[in-house]
Design a protein around this motif. Structure first.
Motif, PDB file in Angstrom:
ATOM      1  N   PRO A  73       0.822  -1.205   0.000  1.00 24.55           N
ATOM      2  CA  PRO A  73       0.000   0.000   0.000  1.00 24.55           C
ATOM      3  C   PRO A  73       0.862   1.263   0.000  1.00 24.55           C
ATOM      4  O   PRO A  73       1.989   1.250   0.486  1.00 24.55           O
ATOM      5  CB  PRO A  73      -0.761  -0.110   1.326  1.00 24.55           C
ATOM      6  N   GLY A  74       0.282   2.335  -0.533  1.00 23.34           N
ATOM      7  CA  GLY A  74       0.962   3.614  -0.573  1.00 23.34           C
ATOM      8  C   GLY A  74      -0.034   4.745  -0.494  1.00 23.34           C
ATOM      9  O   GLY A  74      -1.244   4.510  -0.418  1.00 23.34           O
ATOM     10  N   ILE A  75       0.493   5.981  -0.527  1.00 18.39           N
ATOM     11  CA  ILE A  75      -0.390   7.149  -0.455  1.00 18.39           C
ATOM     12  C   ILE A  75      -0.234   8.054  -1.672  1.00 18.39           C
ATOM     13  O   ILE A  75      -0.944   9.041  -1.801  1.00 18.39           O
ATOM     14  CB  ILE A  75      -0.154   7.963   0.835  1.00 18.39           C
ATOM     15  N   GLY A  76       0.693   7.727  -2.569  1.00 18.22           N
ATOM     16  CA  GLY A  76       0.880   8.502  -3.784  1.00 18.22           C
ATOM     17  C   GLY A  76       1.542   7.641  -4.845  1.00 18.22           C
ATOM     18  O   GLY A  76       2.299   6.720  -4.522  1.00 18.22           O
ATOM     19  N   LEU A  77       1.238   7.929  -6.106  1.00 15.20           N
ATOM     20  CA  LEU A  77       1.828   7.171  -7.206  1.00 15.20           C
ATOM     21  C   LEU A  77       1.824   8.043  -8.458  1.00 15.20           C
ATOM     22  O   LEU A  77       0.803   8.643  -8.807  1.00 15.20           O
ATOM     23  CB  LEU A  77       1.026   5.898  -7.457  1.00 15.20           C
ATOM     24  N   LEU A 105       7.282   3.768  -3.118  1.00 16.03           N
ATOM     25  CA  LEU A 105       6.979   2.433  -3.639  1.00 16.03           C
ATOM     26  C   LEU A 105       8.033   1.960  -4.630  1.00 16.03           C
ATOM     27  O   LEU A 105       8.186   0.755  -4.829  1.00 16.03           O
ATOM     28  CB  LEU A 105       5.593   2.418  -4.288  1.00 16.03           C
ATOM     29  N   SER A 106       8.783   2.877  -5.230  1.00 17.11           N
ATOM     30  CA  SER A 106       9.849   2.504  -6.176  1.00 17.11           C
ATOM     31  C   SER A 106      11.193   2.292  -5.489  1.00 17.11           C
ATOM     32  O   SER A 106      12.164   1.912  -6.134  1.00 17.11           O
ATOM     33  CB  SER A 106       9.982   3.568  -7.273  1.00 17.11           C
ATOM     34  N   VAL A 107      11.248   2.577  -4.189  1.00 18.64           N
ATOM     35  CA  VAL A 107      12.430   2.312  -3.364  1.00 18.64           C
ATOM     36  C   VAL A 107      11.880   1.606  -2.116  1.00 18.64           C
ATOM     37  O   VAL A 107      11.840   2.175  -1.029  1.00 18.64           O
ATOM     38  CB  VAL A 107      13.177   3.610  -2.987  1.00 18.64           C
ATOM     39  N   PRO A 108      11.400   0.360  -2.281  1.00 20.23           N
ATOM     40  CA  PRO A 108      10.589  -0.281  -1.245  1.00 20.23           C
ATOM     41  C   PRO A 108      11.289  -0.439   0.106  1.00 20.23           C
ATOM     42  O   PRO A 108      12.468  -0.776   0.179  1.00 20.23           O
ATOM     43  CB  PRO A 108      10.246  -1.635  -1.856  1.00 20.23           C
TER      44      PRO A 108
END
Length: 182
Positions: free
Chosen positions: A43-47, A107-110
């Motif tokens: 899960p995330g808050i921005g993409l 999310l791209s640097v988990p």
């Protein structure tokens, strides 16, 4: 809607500058729907669109805050209120000189986090999901998240704001985590 694969560093696509959306189409709206589903699943808050391989100036944000009076103790995830925000061709018209520091992740640097300094507020202009124009002063956590996501549109990751030493440490930890998972 579909869950899309999220591109992770060091994929070179994350370094490219995204192209403006000339005319908002149903295809762009489908992309935004898929981006939201992908973000919620992560899960995330921005993409940003580039994080799912689409080099267009589109991003989605949802801070998914707890309702008023409910404490966020980590056990009430299903109570979070979703208020998705859509930004097409976002741009900053003004940024504050005052700086705020947040412990950011991506999310791209988990699973990696570091403190990043950013302007505490921005005045931004963008189009929403339906192509309606907006111009607004945004502050607080939303301002930080918007700046983080807009960096993606310019090929910048949050780790690019760190010193070389800190950036190398984050990347070393990420590589160690990936080797352990393999």
């Amino acid at each position: 809607m579909a869950i899309l694969p999220i591109i992770e560093t060091p994929d070179p696509r994350l370094k490219q500058v995204s192209e403006p959306v000339a005319a908002l189409t149903d295809e762009h709206r489908r992309l935004m729907d898929d981006m939201l589903e992908t973000m919620y699943d992560a899960p995330g808050i921005g993409l940003a669109a580039i994080q799912v391989g689409q080099p267009v100036r589109i991003l989605v944000i949802d801070l998914q805050e707890m309702p008023e009076g409910v404490e966020d103790d980590g056990t009430n995830e299903d109570l979070r209120v979703r208020r998705p925000l859509y930004f097409v061709n976002p741009e900053f018209l003004e940024v504050s000189e005052e700086v705020t520091t947040y412990n950011e992740g991506c999310l791209s640097v988990p699973d990696q986090y570091a403190e990043v300094d950013r302007p505490s507020w921005v005045r931004a202009r963008w189009l929403d999901y339906d192509g309606n124009p907006h111009e607004e002063k945004i502050d607080g956590f939303l301002a930080t998240v918007l700046q983080h996501e807009m960096d993606h549109l310019e090929g910048i990751l949050f780790i690019d704001h760190l010193s070389k030493l800190k950036r190398d440490m984050v990347l070393k930890k990420l590589n160690k985590m990936r080797r352990a998972a393999a």
